[in-house]
Enzyme design. Structure first.
Site, PDB file in Angstrom:
ATOM      1  N   GLY A  40       6.270   3.114  -6.361  1.00 10.15           N
ATOM      2  CA  GLY A  40       5.021   2.908  -5.607  1.00 10.15           C
ATOM      3  C   GLY A  40       4.913   1.493  -5.087  1.00 10.15           C
ATOM      4  N   GLY A  41       5.695   0.556  -5.678  1.00  9.29           N
ATOM      5  CA  GLY A  41       5.740  -0.821  -5.195  1.00  9.29           C
ATOM      6  C   GLY A  41       4.397  -1.527  -5.275  1.00  9.29           C
ATOM      7  CB  VAL A  42       3.160  -4.507  -3.405  1.00  7.13           C
ATOM      8  CG1 VAL A  42       1.815  -5.184  -3.186  1.00  7.13           C
ATOM      9  CG2 VAL A  42       4.201  -5.511  -3.874  1.00  7.13           C
ATOM     10  CB  CYS A  43       1.746   0.146  -1.375  1.00  6.18           C
ATOM     11  SG  CYS A  43       0.641   1.366  -0.689  1.00  6.18           S
ATOM     12  N   GLY A 183      -8.265 -17.547   3.863  1.00  4.41           N
ATOM     13  CA  GLY A 183      -9.251 -16.652   4.490  1.00  4.41           C
ATOM     14  C   GLY A 183      -8.581 -15.577   5.323  1.00  4.41           C
ATOM     15  N   GLY A 184      -7.453 -15.070   4.840  1.00  3.60           N
ATOM     16  CA  GLY A 184      -6.750 -13.985   5.532  1.00  3.60           C
ATOM     17  C   GLY A 184      -7.207 -12.633   4.997  1.00  3.60           C
ATOM     18  N   GLY A 273      -0.792 -15.323   1.326  1.00  3.78           N
ATOM     19  CA  GLY A 273       0.223 -14.473   1.950  1.00  3.78           C
ATOM     20  C   GLY A 273       1.316 -14.032   0.997  1.00  3.78           C
ATOM     21  CG  HIS A 446     -24.031  14.135  19.413  1.00  9.24           C
ATOM     22  ND1 HIS A 446     -24.177  12.767  19.482  1.00  9.24           N
ATOM     23  CD2 HIS A 446     -25.266  14.650  19.186  1.00  9.24           C
ATOM     24  CE1 HIS A 446     -25.464  12.463  19.324  1.00  9.24           C
ATOM     25  NE2 HIS A 446     -26.138  13.586  19.133  1.00  9.24           N
TER      26      HIS A 446
HETATM   27  C1  LIG Z   1      -3.720  -6.905  -2.456  1.00  9.37           C
HETATM   28  C2  LIG Z   1      -2.921  -6.242  -1.365  1.00  9.37           C
HETATM   29  C3  LIG Z   1      -3.528  -5.294  -0.576  1.00  9.37           C
HETATM   30  C4  LIG Z   1      -2.805  -4.651   0.425  1.00  9.37           C
HETATM   31  N1  LIG Z   1      -3.448  -3.727   1.183  1.00  9.37           N
HETATM   32  C5  LIG Z   1      -2.774  -3.087   2.156  1.00  9.37           C
HETATM   33  C6  LIG Z   1      -3.409  -2.088   2.940  1.00  9.37           C
HETATM   34  O1  LIG Z   1      -4.591  -1.784   2.771  1.00  9.37           O
HETATM   35  N2  LIG Z   1      -2.682  -1.460   3.889  1.00  9.37           N
HETATM   36  C7  LIG Z   1      -1.363  -1.761   4.121  1.00  9.37           C
HETATM   37  O2  LIG Z   1      -0.752  -1.163   4.994  1.00  9.37           O
HETATM   38  N3  LIG Z   1      -0.744  -2.713   3.391  1.00  9.37           N
HETATM   39  C8  LIG Z   1      -1.411  -3.368   2.420  1.00  9.37           C
HETATM   40  N4  LIG Z   1      -0.760  -4.311   1.658  1.00  9.37           N
HETATM   41  C9  LIG Z   1       0.663  -4.575   1.938  1.00  9.37           C
HETATM   42  C10 LIG Z   1       1.557  -3.474   1.331  1.00  9.37           C
HETATM   43  O3  LIG Z   1       1.330  -3.413  -0.055  1.00  9.37           O
HETATM   44  C11 LIG Z   1       3.000  -3.749   1.636  1.00  9.37           C
HETATM   45  O4  LIG Z   1       3.170  -3.911   3.025  1.00  9.37           O
HETATM   46  C12 LIG Z   1       3.895  -2.610   1.164  1.00  9.37           C
HETATM   47  O5  LIG Z   1       3.767  -2.407  -0.213  1.00  9.37           O
HETATM   48  C13 LIG Z   1       5.346  -2.911   1.515  1.00  9.37           C
HETATM   49  O6  LIG Z   1       6.149  -1.891   1.062  1.00  9.37           O
HETATM   50  P1  LIG Z   1       7.688  -2.147   0.701  1.00  9.37           P
HETATM   51  O7  LIG Z   1       8.233  -0.826   0.265  1.00  9.37           O
HETATM   52  O8  LIG Z   1       8.347  -2.851   1.809  1.00  9.37           O
HETATM   53  O9  LIG Z   1       7.671  -3.165  -0.495  1.00  9.37           O
HETATM   54  P2  LIG Z   1       6.941  -3.204  -1.915  1.00  9.37           P
HETATM   55  O10 LIG Z   1       5.733  -2.386  -1.940  1.00  9.37           O
HETATM   56  O11 LIG Z   1       6.848  -4.654  -2.228  1.00  9.37           O
HETATM   57  O12 LIG Z   1       7.990  -2.515  -2.871  1.00  9.37           O
HETATM   58  C14 LIG Z   1       9.220  -3.104  -3.172  1.00  9.37           C
HETATM   59  C15 LIG Z   1       9.676  -2.573  -4.510  1.00  9.37           C
HETATM   60  O13 LIG Z   1      11.000  -3.020  -4.742  1.00  9.37           O
HETATM   61  C16 LIG Z   1      11.154  -3.375  -6.097  1.00  9.37           C
HETATM   62  N5  LIG Z   1      12.259  -4.329  -6.168  1.00  9.37           N
HETATM   63  C17 LIG Z   1      12.300  -5.593  -5.690  1.00  9.37           C
HETATM   64  N6  LIG Z   1      13.512  -6.131  -5.905  1.00  9.37           N
HETATM   65  C18 LIG Z   1      14.256  -5.188  -6.517  1.00  9.37           C
HETATM   66  C19 LIG Z   1      15.588  -5.117  -6.979  1.00  9.37           C
HETATM   67  N7  LIG Z   1      16.414  -6.158  -6.820  1.00  9.37           N
HETATM   68  N8  LIG Z   1      16.029  -3.980  -7.572  1.00  9.37           N
HETATM   69  C20 LIG Z   1      15.187  -2.922  -7.719  1.00  9.37           C
HETATM   70  N9  LIG Z   1      13.916  -2.915  -7.298  1.00  9.37           N
HETATM   71  C21 LIG Z   1      13.462  -4.034  -6.698  1.00  9.37           C
HETATM   72  C22 LIG Z   1       9.814  -3.972  -6.479  1.00  9.37           C
HETATM   73  O14 LIG Z   1       9.593  -3.904  -7.862  1.00  9.37           O
HETATM   74  C23 LIG Z   1       8.852  -3.089  -5.687  1.00  9.37           C
HETATM   75  O15 LIG Z   1       8.405  -1.990  -6.440  1.00  9.37           O
HETATM   76  C24 LIG Z   1      -1.442  -4.973   0.638  1.00  9.37           C
HETATM   77  C25 LIG Z   1      -0.816  -5.918  -0.160  1.00  9.37           C
HETATM   78  C26 LIG Z   1      -1.541  -6.551  -1.153  1.00  9.37           C
HETATM   79  C27 LIG Z   1      -0.859  -7.566  -2.014  1.00  9.37           C
END
Ligand SMILES: Cc1cc2nc3c(=O)[nH]c(=O)nc-3n(C[C@H](O)[C@H](O)[C@H](O)COP(=O)(O)OP(=O)(O)OC[C@H]3O[C@@H](n4cnc5c(N)ncnc54)[C@H](O)[C@@H]3O)c2cc1C
Length: 470
Positions: A40-43, A183-184, A273, A446
């Site tokens: 699920g990553g950061v998202c 303020g981003g 950022g 509407h």
């Molecule tokens: C607080 C916050 C709110 C956000 N809100 C929104 C929003 O409302 N809408 C939106 O579109 N975006 C939002 N974003 C941005 C969004 O979370 C990211 O753009 C998105 O998660 C990027 O997806 P990704 O798959 O590229 O990377 P990530 O989600 O960063 O996932 C990368 C994954 O790779 C894993 N990883 C890293 N290195 C390695 C490695 N060497 N080996 C194995 N695994 C590894 C990490 O653990 C992570 O799980 C937000 C971000 C934050 C911080």
């Protein structure tokens, strides 16, 4: 014996990586998805979804403050932070478990560990117990390692008083005084959440504008709400350092207009950022270009300068958004599977989930001018829209930027209720090369907030009905 040879290996299980792995598996490509932390990553874990859960709760609180005029008396609204966190964590668990399950049920394999490329077709994975496993990819390796929070010198995270977004979505207490550095998008979204929950908010922004890059008229509406609710917004301000106070709070030293001032805080959220995670995973050693910031540039097929090594999502460049990551994941998967695909979209919508929300697609009037286009803007305020009045959310407007020569919609900028949902119609308009007349002629039901898009489009060609044409 664990399998060691696959067709494709995806490094990272965020919205870029897991979508790519699912699509690869669906297309019959034998796929391994390696994830260091949690699928699920950061998202899903501490970005989009957790922040939006808290934002939804903040809206409930705000709504309760302003509904008395409608004849609804609400009293005793309070925030049980522990319960809220349990609820939010439940959502995360459901979603992260769901995506891991989807990779597997589509025929893909998952592996928990940190991956590093050691050859063009080989990844070394350090498993959670410290042992190593080497896996090979016959066709491709997809780098989807995402991004990490940027730290500000002098404000190193301690996880309690000085925090980043990761900690901010999991606070167990509402800070009395919250200072947000930056303020981003992330700073304002989370700052406004805690402001609604009762924090005294100060935003410290180094440039002279909040939400850089967003239509300035939209930003004004958000800033007005922020300050109306009691926030202090310091623009052109640099957070220099902080001092610990005996009572456990901190004093943040801020320089504004060459003068230093102290801002008292219980928690400081650093939100300046995210930085891409393209370094330290073996790419440069294999000749893959990684730029100074850590981005891994790619071509229209999501492939890096080294054949067979792809990069998608935050690590491959701006905009750092989940839907951009997922779309690139699909493109990379289809290219690897031998299908025709490419990054051929017209536009990527962007949303700021402040209160009110801001949503934009395409270019602003100023950008149109810079590009030598002659554009006309139609603006329709929510204050005159029946539906907006009936839900008590009349702040903001829809702005449609139209090319006067071709009549094409060049951009749509919304600040106001449900802007995040309304913008998809704008994205479709741009993708289908719609004209403002197409939008204006489309019958919108509407009473809905969507009528504002129809009216703003009509206004941009001098055909507004529910307001005077300019
Ligand atoms: C607080 C916050 C709110 C956000 N809100 C929104 C929003 O409302 N809408 C939106 O579109 N975006 C939002 N974003 C941005 C969004 O979370 C990211 O753009 C998105 O998660 C990027 O997806 P990704 O798959 O590229 O990377 P990530 O989600 O960063 O996932 C990368 C994954 O790779 C894993 N990883 C890293 N290195 C390695 C490695 N060497 N080996 C194995 N695994 C590894 C990490 O653990 C992570 O799980 C937000 C971000 C934050 C911080």
């Amino acid at each position: 014996m664990a399998e060691t040879e696959y067709d494709a290996i995806v490094l990272g299980g965020g919205p870029g990586g897991y979508v790519c792995a699912i699509r690869l598996a669906q297309l019959g490509v034998k796929t391994l998805c390696v994830e260091e932390e949690e699928f699920g990553g950061v998202c899903l874990n501490w970005g989009c979804i957790p922040s939006k859960a808290l934002i939804a709760n903040a809206h409930f609180v705000e709504k309760s403050k302003h509904i008395a005029d409608h004849g609804i008396a609400v009293s005793g609204v309070s925030v049980d932070v522990g319960k809220m966190q349990t609820w939010k964590n439940g959502i995360i668990k459901k979603l992260t478990g769901g995506v891991r399950g989807l990779v597997k049920s589509n025929g893909g394999t998952t592996l928990d560990g940190r991956g590093k490329l050691i050859a063009n077709d080989t990844v070394e994975v350090t498993l959670k117990d410290g042992s190593k496993q080497v896996v090979k990819a016959k066709k491709a390796i997809v780098v989807a390692t995402g991004s990490a929070t940027i730290q500000v010198p002098g404000f190193e995270f301690d996880g309690k008083k000085i925090i980043g977004a990761r900690e901010a979505v999991s606070l167990q207490q509402i800070p009395k005084r919250l200072v947000v550095i930056g303020g981003g998008v992330i700073g304002l979204e989370l700052g406004m959440v805690y402001q609604s929950f009762g924090s005294q908010l100060t935003v410290v922004e180094m440039t002279n504008n909040l939400l850089p890059g967003i239509d300035p008229d939209c930003v004004k509406v958000v800033e007005k709400t922020l300050t109306k609710r009691g926030a202090t917004v310091l623009k052109g301000a640099r957070a220099e350092k902080y001092e610990n106070n005996p009572d456990g709070s901190v004093s943040v030293i801020v320089t504004v207009d060459g003068k230093q001032q102290k801002v008292e805080a219980d928690v400081v959220l650093v939100a300046v950022g995210m930085k891409p995670r393209g370094k330290g995973i073996g790419l440069e050693e294999l000749g893959v270009t990684v730029d100074q910031r850590g981005f891994v540039p790619t071509n229209e097929y999501c492939e890096t300068n080294v054949k067979g090594i792809f990069a998608i999502g935050d690590v491959s460049g701006a905009p750092m958004l989940a839907h951009k990551a997922s779309k690139e994941g699909e493109v990379a998967a289809e290219v690897i599977a031998g299908h025709h695909a490419g990054k051929d979209w017209v536009t990527i919508p962007g949303i700021v989930f402040t209160d009110p929300e801001v949503a934009t697609v395409g270019i602003t009037e100023a950008q149109a001018k810079e590009q030598g286009l002659t554009a006309k803007t139609g603006k329709f305020p929510f204050s005159v829209l029946g539906r907006a009045m009936s839900i008590g959310e009349t702040e903001g407007f829809v702005k449609v930027v139209t090319d006067t020569k071709s009549g094409r919609v060049l951009g749509i900028h919304i600040v106001g209720p449900n802007a995040s949902d309304l913008i998809s119609e704008g994205a479709l308009a741009l993708e289908t090369v719609a004209t403002a007349e197409d939008l204006a002629l489309t019958i919108h039901p509407h009473p809905t907030l969507g009528e504002s898009l129809m009216e703003a489009a009509a206004a941009s060609i001098g055909k507004a009905v529910h307001m005077m044409n300019r």
